[in-house]
Design a protein around this motif. Sequence first.
Motif, PDB file in Angstrom:
ATOM      1  N   LYS A   1       0.830  -1.187   0.000  1.00 47.63           N
ATOM      2  CA  LYS A   1       0.000   0.000   0.000  1.00 47.63           C
ATOM      3  C   LYS A   1       0.873   1.249   0.000  1.00 47.63           C
ATOM      4  CE  LYS A   1      -3.739  -2.209   2.645  1.00 47.63           C
ATOM      5  NZ  LYS A   1      -4.540  -2.156   3.896  1.00 47.63           N
TER       6      LYS A   1
ATOM      7  N   TYR B   1      -8.360   2.502  -7.235  1.00 53.37           N
ATOM      8  CA  TYR B   1      -6.996   2.071  -6.923  1.00 53.37           C
ATOM      9  C   TYR B   1      -6.989   0.550  -6.774  1.00 53.37           C
ATOM     10  CZ  TYR B   1      -6.488   7.006  -5.600  1.00 53.37           C
ATOM     11  OH  TYR B   1      -6.480   8.375  -5.596  1.00 53.37           O
TER      12      TYR B   1
ATOM     13  N   MET C   1      -5.668  -2.488  -4.986  1.00 55.51           N
ATOM     14  CA  MET C   1      -5.069  -2.709  -3.678  1.00 55.51           C
ATOM     15  C   MET C   1      -4.400  -4.076  -3.574  1.00 55.51           C
ATOM     16  SD  MET C   1      -5.816   0.195  -2.570  1.00 55.51           S
ATOM     17  CE  MET C   1      -5.090   0.001  -0.948  1.00 55.51           C
TER      18      MET C   1
ATOM     19  N   ILE D   1      -8.840  -6.996  -5.171  1.00 58.21           N
ATOM     20  CA  ILE D   1      -9.372  -5.919  -4.334  1.00 58.21           C
ATOM     21  C   ILE D   1      -9.151  -4.587  -5.038  1.00 58.21           C
ATOM     22  CG2 ILE D   1      -9.253  -4.766  -2.105  1.00 58.21           C
ATOM     23  CD1 ILE D   1      -8.324  -7.331  -0.869  1.00 58.21           C
TER      24      ILE D   1
ATOM     25  N   ARG E   1     -10.152  -0.356  -4.657  1.00 63.72           N
ATOM     26  CA  ARG E   1     -10.638   0.673  -3.737  1.00 63.72           C
ATOM     27  C   ARG E   1     -11.214   1.848  -4.531  1.00 63.72           C
ATOM     28  NH1 ARG E   1      -7.054   2.151   1.293  1.00 63.72           N
ATOM     29  NH2 ARG E   1      -8.004   0.150   1.859  1.00 63.72           N
TER      30      ARG E   1
ATOM     31  N   ARG F   1     -12.484   5.730  -4.148  1.00 67.38           N
ATOM     32  CA  ARG F   1     -12.307   6.865  -3.254  1.00 67.38           C
ATOM     33  C   ARG F   1     -12.921   8.113  -3.904  1.00 67.38           C
ATOM     34  NH1 ARG F   1      -6.366   7.479  -1.208  1.00 67.38           N
ATOM     35  NH2 ARG F   1      -6.993   5.543  -0.147  1.00 67.38           N
TER      36      ARG F   1
ATOM     37  N   GLY G   1     -18.957  -4.086   0.631  1.00 74.54           N
ATOM     38  CA  GLY G   1     -18.544  -3.832  -0.751  1.00 74.54           C
ATOM     39  C   GLY G   1     -19.162  -4.783  -1.752  1.00 74.54           C
TER      40      GLY G   1
ATOM     41  N   GLU H   1     -14.423   6.217   1.153  1.00 73.17           N
ATOM     42  CA  GLU H   1     -13.764   5.180   0.365  1.00 73.17           C
ATOM     43  C   GLU H   1     -14.414   3.843   0.668  1.00 73.17           C
ATOM     44  OE1 GLU H   1      -9.917   3.960   3.080  1.00 73.17           O
ATOM     45  OE2 GLU H   1      -9.655   5.521   1.554  1.00 73.17           O
ATOM     46  N   LEU H   2     -14.262   2.912  -0.289  1.00 79.31           N
ATOM     47  CA  LEU H   2     -14.896   1.605  -0.164  1.00 79.31           C
ATOM     48  C   LEU H   2     -14.070   0.594  -0.942  1.00 79.31           C
ATOM     49  CD1 LEU H   2     -17.449   0.065   0.867  1.00 79.31           C
ATOM     50  CD2 LEU H   2     -18.476   0.539  -1.361  1.00 79.31           C
ATOM     51  N   ASP H   3     -13.873  -0.595  -0.352  1.00 74.19           N
ATOM     52  CA  ASP H   3     -13.115  -1.661  -1.007  1.00 74.19           C
ATOM     53  C   ASP H   3     -14.072  -2.696  -1.587  1.00 74.19           C
ATOM     54  OD1 ASP H   3     -10.797  -0.453  -0.335  1.00 74.19           O
ATOM     55  OD2 ASP H   3     -10.243  -1.809   1.288  1.00 74.19           O
TER      56      ASP H   3
ATOM     57  N   ARG I   1     -14.122  -6.509  -3.274  1.00 72.86           N
ATOM     58  CA  ARG I   1     -13.268  -7.696  -3.224  1.00 72.86           C
ATOM     59  C   ARG I   1     -13.772  -8.773  -4.186  1.00 72.86           C
ATOM     60  NH1 ARG I   1     -10.115  -7.548   1.434  1.00 72.86           N
ATOM     61  NH2 ARG I   1     -10.604  -5.787   2.809  1.00 72.86           N
TER      62      ARG I   1
END
Length: 844
Positions: free
Chosen positions: A111, A346, A348, A354, A356, A358, A391, A411-413, A415
């Motif tokens: 990261k 992004y 991750m 994964i 992200r 934002r 998510g 922000e939110l991930d 997967r």
Amino acid sequence: MAKPSTPERPCVEAAGSSLRISWSIAQCDPEITASAIKVRIKGSQKLQNYDHGTGRLVPKGGSTVPAPISDITIDGCEEGLEYEAVIAVMNSEGWSDPSGFSQPGWIGMLKHREKPSRPSAPNLSALGKGKLRVSWVLPPACPPVEATQVQLTDLGTGKTMLVDASNGKLVSSGRTTFAASRLEANVNGVQDCVEYAAAICCRNAEGFGEYSMLSDSVVNIDAKGQVGGMQLVVHEGAPTAVPQLVPLGEGKIKVRWTLPDEAKSTIVKLRRLGNQNWYLVGGAAIPAPASDTVATGLEEGIEYEAIVSFLIGGRWCCESEVSKPVCIGELKLPTVPAAPKEPRLYVMDVSQGILRIRWQYFTSVPPLTGALVKFRAVGSRKWLYAHPTSGALSEPSADKEPDLIPFPQSELDLRGLPLGIRFEACIAFKNKLGTGPFSKESDIVHIGMLAARPLRCTFCGNDFDLMTSEYTKPPETFWCPLCRFRLMDPFNAVLEPHGMLRFHMFMRPSVSFSLDVPDLKQWRKEDQSIWMRCIRMNSDNSAQVWPTKLIFTSNGEEMFRIDPPEEGHVRRDVPRDVAPGLRPGMNNITVTIEDDHVAGFAFSLVRTQAKTAEQISDETHHCEEEDAQRRVCELLKDTWDTNQDDQVLDDVDDDVTCVLSNRLKLRCPLSFERVDIPVRGESCMHLQCFGLGAYLESNMKMRAHNNRWTCPVCSNVLKPHDLRVDKYVQRVLSETPSHVDEVLIQRDGSWTIIEDEQEAAAAGPTALQQGDKATAEKNAGEEGAAPTAMTGDVADLDGAGEEKRKATDDGVEAPLTKRQRRLQQRRELKAAAAKAGTEPVPSS
């Protein structure tokens, strides 16, 4: 007998979702009995102990690793962070010195590391008798926050002090950091009747971040029940001067006031109109003789108001009246939120898929309550909504509104996303009045290497990558866009091999590029041009199709636009000549489209050479006479093999003719004149040909571009490369008189003029009637009654046997049925054959 020597550095590496640490145990006397491991995030000052009993890191304590074990796995480490380890070993004589730190190891994808962001202002409350309480919230950070420092400011003097983490007293230095687990602190020894404000800053392995904004000011009550600070009134009355606010733009407002002669300092407070909390401008008192200051970091469209207070005679007087509110820029009225700026994506973790998302919030009236996030693969027609915590992606439902991501989460991930697929997202904000419009799509992001989607072109034989486009037709009908663009308009042929100047498949509504045409003047002299052509990807033809709306600009000027069709009208889509709007050399081109499915279109700029009908005619391929005659016989094979007498008699009620007529018409269905150069489609399944010149001229004059190039007989798509000059029909035309319109094709490929057949059929009955009746009767006796019936029927064709036709009751002659017409035609052919002395030829 001695303690163990310093061990070598351990090795740290990933083991799935865990961290593996290995080291070597040296031989010594006495032998080593245990090892102790400590781990830290790279650059951190905080070491954690490894507990062998649980296999996890603990802040204090932890059990040692018994020898001869020299390999452990640690669970619970955060992905994407670099970890370092240090070990020490023990024997009966004691512990060795610790080793050096290992090389860092990590789990998953690294990261981005940065200092903690500026935290939100803490909460400050008065507890009485020289005590205050400060509470705060840690901001998200990578690496995570390890400690917090609390700073208290005396607003009267502007003096700042730190809070000691061990006893809560105000100090200038010392042990002033609180562990990350602590989110509040009690401050001891503060003065009563003094106004204080607090601020915090956070530290991680990268260092300290910025201090937060000052909290709301707080004052402790003294023993006499008076209030210190701004609320303590020593001088009766408020300042007569009300501050004035002047908006400066760019988030700045200037505050002006009239400074009393005896004032030593001024405190200026500012707040949003309607807000209960005041904020100190500049973070401290402003010393005299200053009479204005500038407040920065404000939001446009929001009204602000201010108050001032002066330090006179060592005491703060009461606050002034509230100023008149002002606004930077245009005032924002209560409404649903506007469309936000597109979010950013992004990657991750590639292994776990994964991604992200934002985004940034803005100020709205009423305030924002949350956000909605939509996500999809580029080219897909369907958006999926993201769950605010897990998510997980789900389709929208008419019965249930999508889950709202609460403010201020930004922000939110997501997967478990597949690799090699292009993704995009967009967001919308919500307040009490409703949900605003969604933003534009984000930049395209993919996880891992992009996956190709090849499909074989049945025209050129090459594989074409569909990328984000869809093709739902049968694969055997697929033509790549390059072939479709080249064959779209034969009257403006693409020059090879470098005629395709630009090709683009839309993924975004707007595309900009540079087009270099240094030889444009010479091209114009040679009657060459540059055309823009556009197609729908999910199609099996070469039709020109524009999106719902399109704007084409060259060098900053709009060249043309395509507008949506008017209601009830059908738009006529044709390619556009863009050469007049270009200049020799470099051109900056921008194409912007609007459509429900942007990824379903592709365009090209092609360099073309104008062609006339004569030029295309000269390039038309020929089908040699022998091959053409073989094709005719193959088409008529079922006609010759079908016993039409049985078919007509047995299938009386059958109205469908399943065999091909052996009549060949020599007139063009387009010009209605005798064919000059007979052509047909290579894949057409009919005998009829049409004139090449008439076909090319009619297509050249046709304004509806997408209605061109269809066979006038069977409506198949026939581009010039599909046409064939039929030399067999060409020979028939050359060997028949100019007034003949039809011929009958025989089984051996020869032909008979229809006009001769009709004359023979008409002359046959007359000869029989004027000849020897005995001979006719003899023939009738030998062959039965059939010849007599045939002779009479043939005569009916000339109008001599009208009495044999049935009539209705009112005297009107009834029309012949289809069966009667077919029998009549049969008898006519038999009569002609009898006269010629040959067998009748079957006909449909």
